[in-house]
Design a protein around this motif. Sequence first.
Motif, PDB file in Angstrom:
ATOM      1  N   ARG A   6     -34.148   3.532   0.067  1.00  0.00           N
ATOM      2  CA  ARG A   6     -34.647   4.345  -1.080  1.00  0.00           C
ATOM      3  C   ARG A   6     -35.854   3.516  -1.857  1.00  0.00           C
ATOM      4  N   PRO A   7     -35.102   2.299  -2.751  1.00  0.00           N
ATOM      5  CA  PRO A   7     -35.641   1.043  -3.238  1.00  0.00           C
ATOM      6  C   PRO A   7     -37.008   0.854  -2.191  1.00  0.00           C
ATOM      7  N   ALA A   8     -36.532   0.328  -0.664  1.00  0.00           N
ATOM      8  CA  ALA A   8     -36.854  -0.952   0.447  1.00  0.00           C
ATOM      9  C   ALA A   8     -37.861   0.659   0.551  1.00  0.00           C
ATOM     10  N   TRP A   9     -37.706   1.609   0.658  1.00  0.00           N
ATOM     11  CA  TRP A   9     -38.879   2.401   1.600  1.00  0.00           C
ATOM     12  C   TRP A   9     -40.293   2.380  -0.084  1.00  0.00           C
ATOM     13  N   LEU A  10     -39.877   2.707  -0.544  1.00  0.00           N
ATOM     14  CA  LEU A  10     -41.235   2.519  -1.993  1.00  0.00           C
ATOM     15  C   LEU A  10     -41.228   1.421  -2.258  1.00  0.00           C
ATOM     16  N   ALA A  11     -41.004   0.720  -1.862  1.00  0.00           N
ATOM     17  CA  ALA A  11     -41.301  -1.466  -2.598  1.00  0.00           C
ATOM     18  C   ALA A  11     -42.625  -1.231  -1.157  1.00  0.00           C
ATOM     19  N   VAL A  12     -42.223  -1.170   0.567  1.00  0.00           N
ATOM     20  CA  VAL A  12     -42.983  -1.288   1.411  1.00  0.00           C
ATOM     21  C   VAL A  12     -44.129  -0.549   1.497  1.00  0.00           C
ATOM     22  N   ALA A  13     -43.447   0.405   1.597  1.00  0.00           N
ATOM     23  CA  ALA A  13     -44.172   1.556   2.296  1.00  0.00           C
ATOM     24  C   ALA A  13     -43.981   2.955   1.177  1.00  0.00           C
ATOM     25  N   PRO A  14     -44.235   3.202   0.348  1.00  0.00           N
ATOM     26  CA  PRO A  14     -44.533   4.380  -0.238  1.00  0.00           C
ATOM     27  C   PRO A  14     -45.845   5.209  -0.280  1.00  0.00           C
ATOM     28  N   GLY A  15     -46.123   5.077   0.420  1.00  0.00           N
ATOM     29  CA  GLY A  15     -47.338   6.481   0.518  1.00  0.00           C
ATOM     30  C   GLY A  15     -46.852   7.591   1.758  1.00  0.00           C
ATOM     31  N   LEU A  16     -45.176   6.597   2.664  1.00  0.00           N
ATOM     32  CA  LEU A  16     -45.017   7.517   3.624  1.00  0.00           C
ATOM     33  C   LEU A  16     -44.158   8.519   2.797  1.00  0.00           C
ATOM     34  N   HIS A  17     -44.924   9.928   4.195  1.00  0.00           N
ATOM     35  CA  HIS A  17     -43.264  10.389   3.426  1.00  0.00           C
ATOM     36  C   HIS A  17     -41.733  10.860   3.719  1.00  0.00           C
ATOM     37  N   TRP A  18     -40.855  10.640   2.966  1.00  0.00           N
ATOM     38  CA  TRP A  18     -39.527  10.760   2.643  1.00  0.00           C
ATOM     39  C   TRP A  18     -38.991  10.277   4.387  1.00  0.00           C
ATOM     40  N   ILE A  19     -39.501  11.933   5.748  1.00  0.00           N
ATOM     41  CA  ILE A  19     -39.011  12.090   5.820  1.00  0.00           C
ATOM     42  C   ILE A  19     -39.002  10.592   7.212  1.00  0.00           C
ATOM     43  N   VAL A  20     -39.739   9.947   7.403  1.00  0.00           N
ATOM     44  CA  VAL A  20     -40.013   8.680   7.535  1.00  0.00           C
ATOM     45  C   VAL A  20     -38.994   8.020   7.686  1.00  0.00           C
ATOM     46  N   PRO A  21     -38.541   7.698   6.382  1.00  0.00           N
ATOM     47  CA  PRO A  21     -37.891   6.648   5.846  1.00  0.00           C
ATOM     48  C   PRO A  21     -35.343   6.571   5.696  1.00  0.00           C
ATOM     49  N   VAL A  49     -29.586  14.254   2.816  1.00  0.00           N
ATOM     50  CA  VAL A  49     -30.199  13.185   1.570  1.00  0.00           C
ATOM     51  C   VAL A  49     -31.109  13.157   0.713  1.00  0.00           C
ATOM     52  N   ALA A  50     -31.705  12.468   2.191  1.00  0.00           N
ATOM     53  CA  ALA A  50     -33.141  12.159   1.192  1.00  0.00           C
ATOM     54  C   ALA A  50     -33.706  13.412   1.358  1.00  0.00           C
ATOM     55  N   GLY A  51     -34.279  14.246   1.580  1.00  0.00           N
ATOM     56  CA  GLY A  51     -34.308  16.185   0.861  1.00  0.00           C
ATOM     57  C   GLY A  51     -34.388  16.491  -0.206  1.00  0.00           C
ATOM     58  N   ILE A  52     -32.869  16.002  -0.490  1.00  0.00           N
ATOM     59  CA  ILE A  52     -32.142  16.201  -1.715  1.00  0.00           C
ATOM     60  C   ILE A  52     -32.688  15.941  -2.638  1.00  0.00           C
ATOM     61  N   VAL A  53     -32.577  14.535  -2.748  1.00  0.00           N
ATOM     62  CA  VAL A  53     -33.152  13.366  -3.471  1.00  0.00           C
ATOM     63  C   VAL A  53     -34.191  13.446  -4.200  1.00  0.00           C
ATOM     64  N   GLU A  54     -35.434  13.360  -3.308  1.00  0.00           N
ATOM     65  CA  GLU A  54     -36.512  13.981  -3.594  1.00  0.00           C
ATOM     66  C   GLU A  54     -36.987  14.973  -4.186  1.00  0.00           C
ATOM     67  N   ALA A  55     -36.303  15.545  -3.789  1.00  0.00           N
ATOM     68  CA  ALA A  55     -36.206  17.047  -4.415  1.00  0.00           C
ATOM     69  C   ALA A  55     -35.757  17.147  -6.274  1.00  0.00           C
ATOM     70  N   ARG A  56     -35.154  16.299  -6.320  1.00  0.00           N
ATOM     71  CA  ARG A  56     -34.208  16.168  -7.359  1.00  0.00           C
ATOM     72  C   ARG A  56     -34.931  15.485  -8.401  1.00  0.00           C
ATOM     73  N   HIS A  57     -35.415  13.689  -7.658  1.00  0.00           N
ATOM     74  CA  HIS A  57     -37.041  12.536  -8.630  1.00  0.00           C
ATOM     75  C   HIS A  57     -37.534  12.674  -8.373  1.00  0.00           C
ATOM     76  N   PRO A  58     -38.640  13.895  -7.600  1.00  0.00           N
ATOM     77  CA  PRO A  58     -40.034  13.397  -7.788  1.00  0.00           C
ATOM     78  C   PRO A  58     -41.051  12.139  -8.619  1.00  0.00           C
ATOM     79  N   ALA A  59     -41.246  10.866  -7.586  1.00  0.00           N
ATOM     80  CA  ALA A  59     -42.032   9.848  -7.801  1.00  0.00           C
ATOM     81  C   ALA A  59     -41.141   9.074  -8.815  1.00  0.00           C
ATOM     82  N   GLU A  60     -39.308   8.930  -9.147  1.00  0.00           N
ATOM     83  CA  GLU A  60     -38.850   8.831  -9.913  1.00  0.00           C
ATOM     84  C   GLU A  60     -38.082   7.626  -8.358  1.00  0.00           C
ATOM     85  N   PRO A  61     -37.527   6.156  -9.709  1.00  0.00           N
ATOM     86  CA  PRO A  61     -37.538   5.255  -8.778  1.00  0.00           C
ATOM     87  C   PRO A  61     -35.998   5.527  -9.154  1.00  0.00           C
TER      88      PRO A  61
END
Length: 236
Positions: A159-174, A221-233
């Motif tokens: 998740r940190p790698a995704w947010l650092a490299v391509a934060p504009g991508l929807h979480w489904i891709v990473p 895992v990615a979906g639950i994390v993003e649902a509980r921590h949207p836009a949070e590092p």
Amino acid sequence: MNTPLRWIGTMLLAGAVATFIFDLFGQALSPLAGQARLAPTGLATATLTNVSQWVGLGIGSVEEAETAVTAAEAEVANTRGGAKRRAEQALTLAQARLTAAQAEAAGDTAAFAAAEEEVRSAKRRVDSGYFGRSGWSHFVHFVMVGLIAYPLGWILFARPAWLAVAPGLHWIVPGLVYGVALWVFALYFMAHLIAGNPPFLGFGNITWVALVGHVLFALTVAGIVEARHPAEPSPV
């Protein structure tokens, strides 16, 4: 609020739901569809068995080996049913260790090498039975991997790698990429390098069922994390 306890709760929740989906797909839906059945606890047993070989073969001195043989013989004589088979395997291991200890004491390098291989083979049978029977393989699959390691891998690394490299991508891709990475880790590093199976289990039907299973796990895992921590590092 982005607190450590909330992140731990998210990790456990995501891991629990993802593990359920992984097992539902791999052990129920896939076989019902005529495809392979996943056996993660079998892989865990094989992994634990091989890792136990690295700890040591426990050959020891001739006196120690003779004492172990005597104790194992008594155990065989005093057990019945399924326990007797396990006692017989333990006796075989004790006898192999005695042979190896005697060869080592005599300085017979060739005999010791052959006996050492017998010890290794007997120990593998004993350890495999123990890990499969005792529940350790289920603990590794459900708790160490499903609840902790794989969700933590997303939270702390992917998740940190995704947010650092391509934060504009929807979480489904990473999430998809992470699922493929888990598949490579499980079927090459664990199943092949550690457990001794062919790489990617020979690229048979089970290989692709495992790919789908790991991708489903990662997306959950990615979906639950993003649902509980949207836009949070992530907490790193």
